[in-house]
Design a protein around this motif. Sequence first.
Motif, PDB file in Angstrom:
ATOM      1  N   SER A   1       0.832  -1.207   0.000  1.00 31.21           N
ATOM      2  CA  SER A   1       0.000   0.000   0.000  1.00 31.21           C
ATOM      3  C   SER A   1       0.868   1.259   0.000  1.00 31.21           C
ATOM      4  O   SER A   1       0.571   2.234  -0.721  1.00 31.21           O
ATOM      5  CB  SER A   1      -0.912  -0.024   1.227  1.00 31.21           C
ATOM      6  N   PHE A   2       1.931   1.247   0.784  1.00 32.14           N
ATOM      7  CA  PHE A   2       2.845   2.391   0.821  1.00 32.14           C
ATOM      8  C   PHE A   2       3.438   2.648  -0.559  1.00 32.14           C
ATOM      9  O   PHE A   2       3.397   3.775  -1.070  1.00 32.14           O
ATOM     10  CB  PHE A   2       3.957   2.140   1.848  1.00 32.14           C
ATOM     11  N   PHE A   3       3.989   1.596  -1.195  1.00 34.40           N
ATOM     12  CA  PHE A   3       4.628   1.781  -2.498  1.00 34.40           C
ATOM     13  C   PHE A   3       3.616   2.116  -3.594  1.00 34.40           C
ATOM     14  O   PHE A   3       3.899   2.901  -4.493  1.00 34.40           O
ATOM     15  CB  PHE A   3       5.466   0.548  -2.875  1.00 34.40           C
ATOM     16  N   GLU A   4       2.406   1.546  -3.517  1.00 33.34           N
ATOM     17  CA  GLU A   4       1.377   1.891  -4.502  1.00 33.34           C
ATOM     18  C   GLU A   4       0.995   3.365  -4.398  1.00 33.34           C
ATOM     19  O   GLU A   4       0.778   4.029  -5.418  1.00 33.34           O
ATOM     20  CB  GLU A   4       0.137   1.002  -4.314  1.00 33.34           C
ATOM     21  N   SER A   5       0.920   3.885  -3.181  1.00 37.64           N
ATOM     22  CA  SER A   5       0.572   5.306  -3.036  1.00 37.64           C
ATOM     23  C   SER A   5       1.676   6.195  -3.603  1.00 37.64           C
ATOM     24  O   SER A   5       1.390   7.227  -4.225  1.00 37.64           O
ATOM     25  CB  SER A   5       0.289   5.653  -1.575  1.00 37.64           C
TER      26      SER A   5
ATOM     27  N   SER B   1      -2.185   4.420 -19.105  1.00 31.99           N
ATOM     28  CA  SER B   1      -1.135   3.519 -18.633  1.00 31.99           C
ATOM     29  C   SER B   1       0.241   4.088 -18.916  1.00 31.99           C
ATOM     30  O   SER B   1       0.428   4.905 -19.826  1.00 31.99           O
ATOM     31  CB  SER B   1      -1.285   2.141 -19.288  1.00 31.99           C
ATOM     32  N   TYR B   2       1.200   3.639 -18.115  1.00 28.81           N
ATOM     33  CA  TYR B   2       2.585   4.075 -18.247  1.00 28.81           C
ATOM     34  C   TYR B   2       3.459   2.844 -18.040  1.00 28.81           C
ATOM     35  O   TYR B   2       3.431   2.211 -16.977  1.00 28.81           O
ATOM     36  CB  TYR B   2       2.887   5.148 -17.193  1.00 28.81           C
ATOM     37  N   LYS B   3       4.229   2.458 -19.081  1.00 36.91           N
ATOM     38  CA  LYS B   3       5.038   1.247 -19.029  1.00 36.91           C
ATOM     39  C   LYS B   3       6.421   1.534 -18.461  1.00 36.91           C
ATOM     40  O   LYS B   3       7.043   2.544 -18.769  1.00 36.91           O
ATOM     41  CB  LYS B   3       5.180   0.635 -20.416  1.00 36.91           C
ATOM     42  N   LEU B   4       6.891   0.579 -17.662  1.00 41.60           N
ATOM     43  CA  LEU B   4       8.232   0.580 -17.093  1.00 41.60           C
ATOM     44  C   LEU B   4       8.840  -0.798 -17.331  1.00 41.60           C
ATOM     45  O   LEU B   4       8.102  -1.757 -17.586  1.00 41.60           O
ATOM     46  CB  LEU B   4       8.171   0.895 -15.595  1.00 41.60           C
ATOM     47  N   PRO B   5      10.146  -0.944 -17.239  1.00 45.62           N
ATOM     48  CA  PRO B   5      10.758  -2.260 -17.490  1.00 45.62           C
ATOM     49  C   PRO B   5      10.233  -3.381 -16.574  1.00 45.62           C
ATOM     50  O   PRO B   5      10.142  -4.535 -16.990  1.00 45.62           O
ATOM     51  CB  PRO B   5      12.255  -2.017 -17.238  1.00 45.62           C
ATOM     52  N   SER B   6       9.872  -3.048 -15.341  1.00 48.97           N
ATOM     53  CA  SER B   6       9.422  -4.081 -14.402  1.00 48.97           C
ATOM     54  C   SER B   6       7.904  -4.231 -14.328  1.00 48.97           C
ATOM     55  O   SER B   6       7.402  -5.039 -13.538  1.00 48.97           O
ATOM     56  CB  SER B   6       9.945  -3.779 -12.993  1.00 48.97           C
ATOM     57  N   GLY B   7       7.167  -3.463 -15.106  1.00 43.63           N
ATOM     58  CA  GLY B   7       5.711  -3.562 -15.052  1.00 43.63           C
ATOM     59  C   GLY B   7       5.067  -2.344 -15.655  1.00 43.63           C
ATOM     60  O   GLY B   7       5.683  -1.605 -16.428  1.00 43.63           O
ATOM     61  N   ALA B   8       3.834  -2.103 -15.286  1.00 42.85           N
ATOM     62  CA  ALA B   8       3.108  -0.957 -15.832  1.00 42.85           C
ATOM     63  C   ALA B   8       2.240  -0.339 -14.751  1.00 42.85           C
ATOM     64  O   ALA B   8       1.764  -1.032 -13.836  1.00 42.85           O
ATOM     65  CB  ALA B   8       2.251  -1.395 -17.006  1.00 42.85           C
ATOM     66  N   LEU B   9       2.028   0.943 -14.855  1.00 41.29           N
ATOM     67  CA  LEU B   9       1.113   1.673 -13.977  1.00 41.29           C
ATOM     68  C   LEU B   9      -0.140   1.956 -14.789  1.00 41.29           C
ATOM     69  O   LEU B   9      -0.051   2.454 -15.909  1.00 41.29           O
ATOM     70  CB  LEU B   9       1.762   2.981 -13.512  1.00 41.29           C
TER      71      LEU B   9
ATOM     72  N   LEU C   1       3.728   5.316  -6.051  1.00 45.70           N
ATOM     73  CA  LEU C   1       3.637   5.169  -7.501  1.00 45.70           C
ATOM     74  C   LEU C   1       2.467   5.964  -8.065  1.00 45.70           C
ATOM     75  O   LEU C   1       2.558   6.531  -9.157  1.00 45.70           O
ATOM     76  CB  LEU C   1       3.527   3.689  -7.897  1.00 45.70           C
ATOM     77  N   ARG C   2       1.368   6.042  -7.336  1.00 44.28           N
ATOM     78  CA  ARG C   2       0.209   6.840  -7.775  1.00 44.28           C
ATOM     79  C   ARG C   2       0.600   8.318  -7.870  1.00 44.28           C
ATOM     80  O   ARG C   2       0.258   8.999  -8.842  1.00 44.28           O
ATOM     81  CB  ARG C   2      -0.960   6.633  -6.811  1.00 44.28           C
ATOM     82  N   GLU C   3       1.326   8.809  -6.860  1.00 43.07           N
ATOM     83  CA  GLU C   3       1.805  10.197  -6.893  1.00 43.07           C
ATOM     84  C   GLU C   3       2.690  10.426  -8.114  1.00 43.07           C
ATOM     85  O   GLU C   3       2.541  11.430  -8.814  1.00 43.07           O
ATOM     86  CB  GLU C   3       2.618  10.512  -5.628  1.00 43.07           C
TER      87      GLU C   3
ATOM     88  N   GLU D   1       0.683  10.464 -11.471  1.00 47.25           N
ATOM     89  CA  GLU D   1      -0.061  11.708 -11.696  1.00 47.25           C
ATOM     90  C   GLU D   1       0.823  12.768 -12.368  1.00 47.25           C
ATOM     91  O   GLU D   1       0.311  13.674 -13.008  1.00 47.25           O
ATOM     92  CB  GLU D   1      -0.611  12.253 -10.376  1.00 47.25           C
ATOM     93  N   ASN D   2       2.149  12.648 -12.225  1.00 49.52           N
ATOM     94  CA  ASN D   2       3.069  13.661 -12.758  1.00 49.52           C
ATOM     95  C   ASN D   2       3.747  13.263 -14.070  1.00 49.52           C
ATOM     96  O   ASN D   2       4.588  13.997 -14.558  1.00 49.52           O
ATOM     97  CB  ASN D   2       4.149  13.990 -11.715  1.00 49.52           C
ATOM     98  N   VAL D   3       3.425  12.109 -14.656  1.00 49.84           N
ATOM     99  CA  VAL D   3       4.073  11.674 -15.903  1.00 49.84           C
ATOM    100  C   VAL D   3       3.081  11.654 -17.059  1.00 49.84           C
ATOM    101  O   VAL D   3       2.841  10.637 -17.675  1.00 49.84           O
ATOM    102  CB  VAL D   3       4.761  10.291 -15.763  1.00 49.84           C
ATOM    103  N   GLU D   4       2.508  12.793 -17.349  1.00 48.48           N
ATOM    104  CA  GLU D   4       1.541  12.901 -18.442  1.00 48.48           C
ATOM    105  C   GLU D   4       2.166  12.480 -19.766  1.00 48.48           C
ATOM    106  O   GLU D   4       1.560  11.742 -20.535  1.00 48.48           O
ATOM    107  CB  GLU D   4       1.023  14.347 -18.559  1.00 48.48           C
ATOM    108  N   GLN D   5       3.392  12.929 -20.025  1.00 48.48           N
ATOM    109  CA  GLN D   5       4.025  12.565 -21.291  1.00 48.48           C
ATOM    110  C   GLN D   5       4.497  11.123 -21.199  1.00 48.48           C
ATOM    111  O   GLN D   5       4.763  10.613 -20.127  1.00 48.48           O
ATOM    112  CB  GLN D   5       5.185  13.497 -21.615  1.00 48.48           C
ATOM    113  N   ASN D   6       4.568  10.475 -22.312  1.00 44.26           N
ATOM    114  CA  ASN D   6       4.951   9.060 -22.444  1.00 44.26           C
ATOM    115  C   ASN D   6       3.930   8.082 -21.876  1.00 44.26           C
ATOM    116  O   ASN D   6       4.179   6.894 -21.849  1.00 44.26           O
ATOM    117  CB  ASN D   6       6.321   8.771 -21.805  1.00 44.26           C
ATOM    118  N   SER D   7       2.809   8.567 -21.386  1.00 42.74           N
ATOM    119  CA  SER D   7       1.765   7.629 -20.952  1.00 42.74           C
ATOM    120  C   SER D   7       0.791   7.430 -22.100  1.00 42.74           C
ATOM    121  O   SER D   7       0.607   8.308 -22.940  1.00 42.74           O
ATOM    122  CB  SER D   7       1.042   8.137 -19.704  1.00 42.74           C
ATOM    123  N   LYS D   8       0.202   6.259 -22.143  1.00 44.03           N
ATOM    124  CA  LYS D   8      -0.732   5.915 -23.211  1.00 44.03           C
ATOM    125  C   LYS D   8      -2.150   6.025 -22.656  1.00 44.03           C
ATOM    126  O   LYS D   8      -2.436   5.498 -21.584  1.00 44.03           O
ATOM    127  CB  LYS D   8      -0.447   4.491 -23.688  1.00 44.03           C
ATOM    128  N   GLU D   9      -3.020   6.698 -23.412  1.00 46.38           N
ATOM    129  CA  GLU D   9      -4.374   6.898 -22.926  1.00 46.38           C
ATOM    130  C   GLU D   9      -5.388   6.368 -23.940  1.00 46.38           C
ATOM    131  O   GLU D   9      -5.272   6.610 -25.132  1.00 46.38           O
ATOM    132  CB  GLU D   9      -4.622   8.383 -22.660  1.00 46.38           C
TER     133      GLU D   9
END
Length: 187
Positions: free
Chosen positions: A75-79, A100-108, A81-83, A86-94
């Motif tokens: 829960s701590f790490f998810e919160s 969504s926002y892809k990272l090497p270890s997963g996606a948000l 990551l949520r913050e 919210e600040n990575v508008e560019q490079n996210s797919k909508e």
Amino acid sequence: MENLMLDIIDEFLDIQEDENEVWKVEDDLSADWCLDKIRESQAEYRRFEMVANTKIQQIQEALIKEKKKADDEISFFESKLREYFENVEQNSKETKTQRSYKLPSGALKLKKAKIDFDYDKTKLVEVADTIENMKDYIKIKKDFNWAEFKKNLKINGNSIVNKETGEIVEIEGLRLIEKPEEFTVEV
């Protein structure tokens, strides 16, 4: 007591080895001895079961504690990551339903809010039954009333007979099975 039990088992095994002599319960005293042996085995099992259940409970409590610890950390790490999300508008797919926002270890991913149906099937059936153009949406479920059907049947030898007509009933989905006798000992 354990030594006495081992002696009895050894004696029993010695008797079994002698091919000409087979151990039997021959009187009330030996039958009562057997009942005592059953009672002792049941008591030993209950003791073992109690210890095992206590151990299981301890393990379950430890598991619950670890689950809470993991949930809190997640829960701590998810919160955090949520913050960040919210600040990575560019490079996210909508899309229409999510961002969504892809990272090497997963996606948000953030699924967008939407309005959906909440319904009560029982009430809808009642309402649809009173409105002519909604009756097509009602499903009728067929079920066989075995309890009522069985009242008209009896077993005669190896045949199933209709009580009212006396006719032998031979239909697919209905047959006789023999249940073997069952010997029980109560202590």
